[in-house]
Write a protein that holds these residues in place. Sequence first.
Motif, PDB file in Angstrom:
ATOM      1  N   ASP A 198     -15.107  -0.187  43.767  1.00 31.42           N
ATOM      2  CA  ASP A 198     -14.582  -1.546  43.601  1.00 31.42           C
ATOM      3  C   ASP A 198     -15.654  -2.635  43.606  1.00 31.42           C
ATOM      4  N   GLU A 231     -22.328   0.865  41.412  1.00 29.72           N
ATOM      5  CA  GLU A 231     -20.958   0.603  41.848  1.00 29.72           C
ATOM      6  C   GLU A 231     -20.800   1.214  43.231  1.00 29.72           C
ATOM      7  N   LYS A 449      -5.222  -3.633  36.732  1.00 28.63           N
ATOM      8  CA  LYS A 449      -6.418  -4.058  35.997  1.00 28.63           C
ATOM      9  C   LYS A 449      -6.336  -5.566  35.745  1.00 28.63           C
ATOM     10  N   ASP A 454     -10.593  -2.675  39.810  1.00 25.49           N
ATOM     11  CA  ASP A 454     -11.268  -1.723  38.946  1.00 25.49           C
ATOM     12  C   ASP A 454     -10.541  -0.387  39.013  1.00 25.49           C
ATOM     13  N   SER A 456     -10.697   1.622  36.193  1.00 25.50           N
ATOM     14  CA  SER A 456     -11.142   2.217  34.933  1.00 25.50           C
ATOM     15  C   SER A 456     -11.309   3.732  35.015  1.00 25.50           C
TER      16      SER A 456
END
Length: 459
Positions: A198, A231, A449, A454, A456
Amino acid sequence: MRKMVLGMLLVLLCLPFYGTTAGAAGSFKDVSTGHRAYKEISYLAEGEIVSGSLTGYFYPDKIVTRGEAAAMIGRSLNLNGTKRSTQFSDVGSQYFASGYIQSAVEANVLSGYKDGTFKPDKPVNRGEMAVLISKAFKYNFGGTLSGAANALITRGISQGMADGSFGTDKDIIRADFSVFLARAINYKLRLTPVVSYDMERTVTVDSLNVRTGPSTLYPRTGALSRGTKVEVAYAVGSWAFIKSGNIEGLVHSSYLNAPINAGNESILSQKMIVIDPGHGGTDPGAMAYGLEEEDVVLDTALKVKALLAKTPFQYKLTRETDKTLSLNQRVAIAKEANADIFISIHANAFNGSANGTETYYYSAYENPNTADSKLLATKIQNRLLAAWNLYDRGVKHGNFHVIRENTMPAVLAELGFIDNKKDNEKLASAAWRQEAAKAIYWGILDYYKEKGLDVSNLY
Ligand SMILES: [Zn+2]
């Protein structure tokens, strides 16, 4: 020679039973490669987070004491373990875990008793373990035993006991404590090895080593150069679990451009999604062509659940069997679970010629969730249309109990018309229901989203 003997004697006198590092990773005489906790104990031993006796035994079945738990947690978080005097009358400066106990208390991970003692030899039970791990890893658990148990279960760190309870009052043995601790540190050891990354940070040193565990004792899996974007999934004390390209592992977070707010650990894992298969039990819902709505929507909901199970999200179905539930009970379940969103699944019926997919939300001026409900309805409707390609009846306001009375964004999806031949063919097919479940799941992801999370890696 004499000096060495004296040295050995001092070591034997000063080192407590479990404070030594004797018994290298995975070489404990009583933890064979076939032991159920072999992987986790070896992982922790590699970083000297756990250790065995001087003679090479781990004693996996021995009950964990508060002193030992403090030491293991303290080593995981890289707390200052230097033996020193503590604020507790029963923990002297020479006690093997005195430093970790004092550091853990200062870090708010552990606390003593009102009478000024710590009771370092008292066994730790499973409930206390769950609270300890929740505090150490900054999980949002609401300060309760059940909240802590839930925090571990939803992250795939622990399961309940065979009898369905968490076994809160049961003393925990070293093997189990090791399993839970290892999974908290390294998500790849979890029952469901999924986390969401995140947070984004930048590397601020020329070469930052990425390791398999939270200390320099762990092997290096790669190195990142200055300026590299990483990340971040979660913090382990002063370390952070990161990902950059195909490199994944732990780095010391002081070499990242901003601190890791440990409380941020997986925002997704704090979201409870409640799925409500309509009808059931004495209420079959709409029926046509030998098909009953209650069965169609339950199967679809169970398929959504299977998809959510592979994510960090929390989830709950209002029913997982063919049972009768009132509309009030459905709402109560969502409120009780502190749901973040609520999705009710239905199939329509009218006159045989009406057909298509529609998704409802409750719209009212004074309802704070109207906008989010509409957003969620739109995302799910769009995905359902793409999946089944039925007639688009649109996203609509609906005054239905389960979406009106709920206190979170809530929607009701009508997948299709059970009494329409063309729609019925899709409702009747397990393969098409799987597509609908995926559509609802993707709709949920699309919603989050748009809310700025996040997600994805979950599509
Ligand atoms: Zn219905």
